[in-house]
Every structure is written in structure tokens, then in C-alpha cells.
Design an enzyme around this catalytic site. Structure first.
Site, PDB file in Angstrom:
ATOM      1  N   GLU A 250       0.707  -1.110   0.163  1.00 32.80           N
ATOM      2  CA  GLU A 250       0.049  -0.067  -0.042  1.00 32.80           C
ATOM      3  C   GLU A 250       1.044   1.236   0.090  1.00 32.80           C
ATOM      4  O   GLU A 250       1.538   1.437   0.918  1.00 32.80           O
ATOM      5  CB  GLU A 250      -0.806   0.041   1.065  1.00 32.80           C
ATOM      6  CG  GLU A 250      -1.770   1.366   1.256  1.00 32.80           C
ATOM      7  CD  GLU A 250      -2.685   1.304   2.464  1.00 32.80           C
ATOM      8  OE1 GLU A 250      -3.317   2.346   2.591  1.00 32.80           O
ATOM      9  OE2 GLU A 250      -2.879   0.207   3.210  1.00 32.80           O
ATOM     10  N   LYS A 382      -8.083 -14.936  16.319  1.00 34.28           N
ATOM     11  CA  LYS A 382      -8.132 -14.480  14.922  1.00 34.28           C
ATOM     12  C   LYS A 382      -9.955 -14.138  14.754  1.00 34.28           C
ATOM     13  O   LYS A 382     -10.348 -14.412  13.613  1.00 34.28           O
ATOM     14  CB  LYS A 382      -7.855 -15.735  13.947  1.00 34.28           C
ATOM     15  CG  LYS A 382      -6.568 -15.976  14.196  1.00 34.28           C
ATOM     16  CD  LYS A 382      -5.980 -17.132  13.585  1.00 34.28           C
ATOM     17  CE  LYS A 382      -4.529 -17.583  13.861  1.00 34.28           C
ATOM     18  NZ  LYS A 382      -4.287 -18.775  13.272  1.00 34.28           N
ATOM     19  N   ASP A 458       1.865 -14.277  12.858  1.00 33.76           N
ATOM     20  CA  ASP A 458       0.639 -14.627  12.102  1.00 33.76           C
ATOM     21  C   ASP A 458       0.054 -13.639  11.840  1.00 33.76           C
ATOM     22  O   ASP A 458      -0.852 -13.033  12.462  1.00 33.76           O
ATOM     23  CB  ASP A 458      -0.142 -15.476  13.064  1.00 33.76           C
ATOM     24  CG  ASP A 458      -1.228 -16.232  12.352  1.00 33.76           C
ATOM     25  OD1 ASP A 458      -1.490 -16.056  11.308  1.00 33.76           O
ATOM     26  OD2 ASP A 458      -1.661 -17.146  12.929  1.00 33.76           O
ATOM     27  N   HIS A 556      -2.448  10.101  -1.726  1.00 33.13           N
ATOM     28  CA  HIS A 556      -2.611   8.908  -2.275  1.00 33.13           C
ATOM     29  C   HIS A 556      -2.582   9.187  -3.716  1.00 33.13           C
ATOM     30  O   HIS A 556      -2.041   8.311  -4.366  1.00 33.13           O
ATOM     31  CB  HIS A 556      -3.967   8.279  -1.905  1.00 33.13           C
ATOM     32  CG  HIS A 556      -3.878   7.562  -0.623  1.00 33.13           C
ATOM     33  ND1 HIS A 556      -3.704   6.339  -0.562  1.00 33.13           N
ATOM     34  CD2 HIS A 556      -4.133   7.965   0.765  1.00 33.13           C
ATOM     35  CE1 HIS A 556      -3.736   5.891   0.753  1.00 33.13           C
ATOM     36  NE2 HIS A 556      -3.917   6.967   1.614  1.00 33.13           N
TER      37      HIS A 556
END
Length: 571
Positions: A250, A382, A458, A556
């Protein structure tokens, strides 16, 4: 030219298929009996006959019968033993060398032998099309479509690929069969291309240590994905400077976080406090009645029973130390949330082993307890869950900084009043309107994910690790800004899993938290958690400033769009 090449490939494949048919006709190999059944029969025959003869000779020695006196059954057994031995020796390729014949040649070698033309840089097709007809493109096999270096495959690799494609050899067994993880990945990659008809040419396969991921990081690899790693910093946190690695695709993310680090550094740095450190696991057990489930709940909540359970739990590891047990009942089902310290490991496996020990111990007093699952989602791993937001999971950290007025104006291009108002309406009120759970921030997950990928954590645990509430208040008579991030469930480790991979290990080394702490177990993992929170603080400060100053879209468009004219972008 393209039509010509396609016809050559089709003709070569057709010729190869014709040769295979001719071979089958000559050798008479109709494959009536599968090879594995034949092998099983001869293996069984060999060992059965050998056992029979040894037993008979032992009897002769015991009865003083001459060994050279052989009965008819023993003669037949010796014959069968020799026959099966010869078969097995020939099967494993331990036999006298034979002169080369057409039967021993591969299809490609036979084609080359039959083709009497002088080879050149552009040899003509093996089967030339009739002059009076136009050349019609033939369907191209997947091998020709996908691989330009198929000639580099050895004959053995080609046979293995064909076995994988046909299904006779499981893809997951390539590492154990070949004994070379890199070669297994290359073979599997080629098999996948042929099975799917899709090219993986842009997916790199070479230059990676596949031995390092065997049995712990990834199964059935076919390559690796490249993610660029940038650095933000220096981040001045608790009096020390850190250069923070961030793996992301990104645009603007690293640059924005770097600007936040600059503002924090110019204002004297940030400070952090680690409040909790404990990984959780919550099995679900079931009883015949809710009353019986409640009895176990009371047993677990009794302080007199904790010490004995802790002894059982702590046997699972020299680092695991049980901290508390939190049971919750739902009908006749009981959810038991164990929390323990796990040293420098993230600790999911460690806490799971300790939980299993306690469950086995409880079976003696509660034999009617049925263990439904080692995880009952009360952990909660998660998934966005209120229990993690309230109770915490992993490391619970608060990080704060006071940003000076002149820094806000010169570096961040905004004001204290604008930041405080935006934070209230966006991060607090706006998130409440959206019904957010732990999402009272601008983009904490951006920074958490980038650092997690770079350091071998993770990535899926970004879900709860990004739980964060960002607070901003004016201080020093409204001149300066107090900003803080509270993150109750940062789940990180510096040993185990992906942290031992070369690239990820290098990023941990950059932060000074590689491996386990020799002085204080768990110190490296706790430090990594504070660095994550400090980086989130920098990212929150910079993004909120960009939004308050109306620079978000412009930034951006400048940094998050591909452009071939790099000098113009930089200027």
C-alpha cells in the site's frame, strides 16, 4: 512463425504418443495387474519362503538331519525364494548392464534417432504438412504453453511430474520421496501448471530455503510471493530509537508512518506501558446437565484448587505459567478460558498443551465430562471478540506522546483543535455509529499487518491485535496535543513460526528482538509489542493530521499510483 512452432509441438507430441503405443504393442504391457499388487505378492512370497526355510533348517539342526537332504517342499521353496529375489533385485535396478536398445530409450531419444536430418538452429517439423494444404494450428499441450525451459527437466523429474498429474503420486509426498525440498517445490509447480493450464512463470521458485519451512510454516509450496519491505523511523520510544520494518504493497503507508515518527521524535519521544502478558485458550466441555457443568465451574473458580491445576498446567513447558482460569457457562456446556505466560513465543501451541494436561487431570474427578473441542472460541483467536477487547489477549499495551504545537504546525500541517475534533467525531463517535468492536482508531490494522508480515508473525492475528482506541486531548493550556493508543491484545512472538525464516529474522534483528531473550524470558516479545504500539501511534498521528489538513486524497494520488515518470513524482 507462431503457427509453425505450434505445429512442431503438436507433431512432436503426436509422435511421442505413437511411440508409446508401439512400445506397448512390442512389450505386451497391458497393465492388467497393477504394479503395487505385483510388488506386494513378491515381497510376501520372498519373506514367507525365507521364514519357512529357516524354520525347516532349524528343525534339521535340532534333529541332527543333514542339511543337504532336501525334501520336495524345500526344493520348491528354494526355487520360489530365488525367483522372488531375482524379481526384487531387477525391480530395484540392481542388475547387469545391457546394451542400449530402442526399448530402453526415452520417447525424445527415439524421435531424435529416427529424424535423420542435420540439426540446426531452426529444425523443421518432424511431420511436414502437405504442400497443398494450409497449416492449421493444433491445440498446444499445457507443457508447451506454460514452460519455456521444459528441456531443463531431467527424465526422472518428468516421470515424477507425470505421476503427480495422473494422480498416482500425491503432491504432498514429494518432499519425502525426493529428499530435496527445493526440487519438490519446482516439480509441484510444474505439475500445477499442467493440471490447471495456467502459467506460474511470474511466481519465483528459486532462491528460497524450502527446508526452513518444512513441517512448520507452509505445506506443498510452489514458490514464494515477494512483498517489498520499507522502513519508518527512527521511532523514539522509551528513550531508545528503532528503525521499524514494514512489509506492505500500500503506497503512502510507510511514508505516513515515517512522518508520524518524525513528529514524535521532534517532540521528545513516546512512552509505553505493558499492562498484561498472557496468551489464552478456551476449550468447551459438556455434561449431561447444567447442574453438573456448574459444579465444575465452581471447582475452577475456587482459589484452593488453582495451585494444583497450575502445577499440572505448568508441566507442559518451562516457560508456560498459568495465570488465571475464567469459566463461562451456557446451558450444560462450559467454556474454560486459560491464560498463561509463554516467554518469547506467541504461545498458542504452548497454552494448548497445558490445557490438554488440565483436561486430562479433571477427568479423574469429573469422569462424565465430555471434551467437545480444545478451542471453543471463548479464547478468542483470529476473530473480533469483546472478551479480547475487555480482558485482553497476548500483550496489553498503552503508548502515549505529547506533540508540541510547533511540530503539529510545521511537520503535520494542522492544528491541535482540528485533530481533537476530528478524533472525537471520527474515531470515537463515528466508530460507535458503525457499531465497531475494538475499532476506535483510524488505521491501526495497517501498521500492525505491515510489521507482522515483516517480522514473521501470524498475519491472521491482525484481527484482534489491531483492537485499538486512539485518544487525543489538548494539554498545556491547549497548545500541545496528548495522543495515546490503547491496544489490549497484541499477539506477537520472537521465536517459532515464521520468525525463524531468514528475511523475517533479519527484520527482527533490525529491531533488536531476534530470538529468545537470554537474560529475561519473554523480554523480546514484550519489547516487540511496545514497538508495534509505538508504530501505531505514529501512523494514527500522521493519518489523522492528513485528514484534518485535507491532504489524504492528494497524498494517495501522489504516492499510491503507479507512474513511469519517477522524477516528476519525486519532485
Amino acid at each position: 512463425m507462431d503457427l509453425r512452432r505450434r505445429h512442431v509441438a503438436a507433431a512432436a507430441v503426436a509422435a511421442g504418443e505413437s511411440l508409446k503405443i508401439q512400445k506397448l504393442a512390442v512389450t505386451g504391457d497391458s497393465s492388467i495387474i497393477p504394479l503395487y499388487l505385483t510388488n506386494a505378492v513378491f515381497f510376501g512370497l520372498f519373506f514367507s519362503v525365507a521364514y519357512f526355510l529357516l524354520h525347516r533348517w532349524r528343525e534339521k539342526i535340532r534333529t541332527s538331519t543333514p542339511l543337504h537332504v532336501i525334501t520336495a517342499s524345500e526344493s520348491a521353496a528354494i526355487g520360489l525364494l530365488v525367483a522372488s529375489a531375482v524379481y526384487l533385485v531387477r525391480f530395484f535396478g540392481i542388475g547387469p548392464s545391457r546394451a542400449s536398445s530402442d526399448d530402453d530409450l526415452s520417447d525424445e531419444e527415439i524421435i531424435a534417432k529416427d529424424d535423420g536430418r542435420t540439426p540446426g538452429p531452426c529444425p523443421s517439423a518432424l511431420v511436414d504438412p502437405p504442400e497443398e494444404t494450409a497449416v492449421v494450428p493444433s491445440p498446444v499441450p499445457a507443457k508447451v504453453l506454460i514452460r519455456n525451459d521444459s528441456d531443463s527437466l531431467s527424465t526422472e523429474d518428468e516421470e515424477i511430474i507425470q505421476a503427480v498429474v495422473s494422480g498416482s503420486l500425491p503432491s504432498y509426498s514429494l518432499e519425502s520421496k525426493l529428499g530435496d525440498c527445493g526440487r519438490a517445490a519446482a516439480v509441484r509447480r510444474e505439475a500445477v501448471q499442467r493440471l490447471t493450464g495456467r502459467s506460474l512463470e511470474a511466481l519465483p521458485v528459486g532462491g528460497f530455503d524450502y527446508e526452513s519451512i518444512l513441517g512448520q510454516c507452509c505445506e506443498m509450496p510452489i514458490g514464494f510471493v515477494q512483498i517489498p519491505v520499507g522502513v519508518a523511523g527512527p521511532l523514539l520510544l522509551d528513550g531508545r530509537e528503532y528503525t521499524v520494518p514494514m512489509a506492505t504493497t500500500e503506497g503512502c503507508l510507510v511514508a505516513s508512518t515515517n512522518r508520524g515518527c518524525k513528529a514524535i521524535f521532534a517532540s521528545g519521544g513516546a512512552t509505553s506501558v505493558l499492562m498484561k502478558d498472557g496468551m489464552t485458550r478456551a476449550p468447551v466441555v459438556r455434561f449431561a446437565t447444567a447442574k453438573r457443568a456448574a459444579q465444575l465451574k465452581f471447582y475452577l473458580e475456587d482459589p484452593l484448587n488453582f495451585d494444583s491445576l497450575a502445577v499440572v498446567f505448568n508441566k507442559s513447558s518451562r516457560f508456560a505459567r498459568l495465570q488465571n482460569i475464567q469459566p463461562a457457562i451456557a446451558g450444560k456446556n462450559l467454556y474454560i478460558r486459560f491464560r498463561c505466560s509463554t516467554g518469547d513465543a506467541m504461545g498458542m501451541n504452548m497454552v494448548s498443551k497445558g490445557v490438554q494436561n488440565v483436561l486430562d487431570f479433571l477427568q479423574s474427578d469429573f469422569p462424565d465430562m465430555e471434551v467437545i473441542g480444545i478451542s471453543g472460541n471463548f479464547c478468542s483467536d483470529k476473530k473480533a471478540a469483546a472478551v479480547n477487547w475487555i480482558e485482553g489477549r497476548g500483550k496489553s499495551v498503552v503508548c502515549e506522546a505529547i506533540i508540541k504545537e510547533e511540530v503539529i504546525k510545521k511537520v503535520l500541517k494542522t492544528s491541535v483543535e482540528a485533530l481533537v475534533e476530528l478524533n472525537m467525531l471520527k474515531n470515537l463517535t463515528g466508530s460507535a455509529v458503525a457499531g465497531a468492536l475494538g475499532g476506535f482508531n483510524a488505521h491501526a490494522s495497517n501498521i500492525v499487518s505491515a510489521i507482522y508480515i515483516a517480522t514473521g508473525q501470524d498475519p491472521a492475528q491482525n484481527v484482534e491485535s489491531s483492537h485499538c482506541i486512539t485518544m487525543m486531548e489538548p494539554v498545556n493550556n491547549g497548545k500541545d496535543l496528548h495522543i495515546s493508543v490503547t491496544m489490549p491484545s497484541i499477539e506477537v512472538g520472537t521465536v517459532g513460526g515464521g520468525t525463524q525464516l531468514a528475511s523475517q529474522s533479519a527484520c527482527l534483528n533490525l529491531l533488536g528482538v531476534k530470538g529468545a531473550s537470554e537474560e529475561t524470558p519473554g523480554a523480546n516479545a514484550r519489547l516487540l509489542a511496545t514497538i508495534v504500539s509505538g508504530s501505531v501511534l505514529a501512523g494514527e498521528l500522521s493519518l489523522m493530521s492528513a485528514i484534518a489538513a485535507g491532504q489524504l486524497v492528494k497524498s494517495h494520488m501522489k504516492f499510491n499510483r503507479s507512474s513511469r515518470n519517477i522524477p516528476n513524482v519525486v519532485s
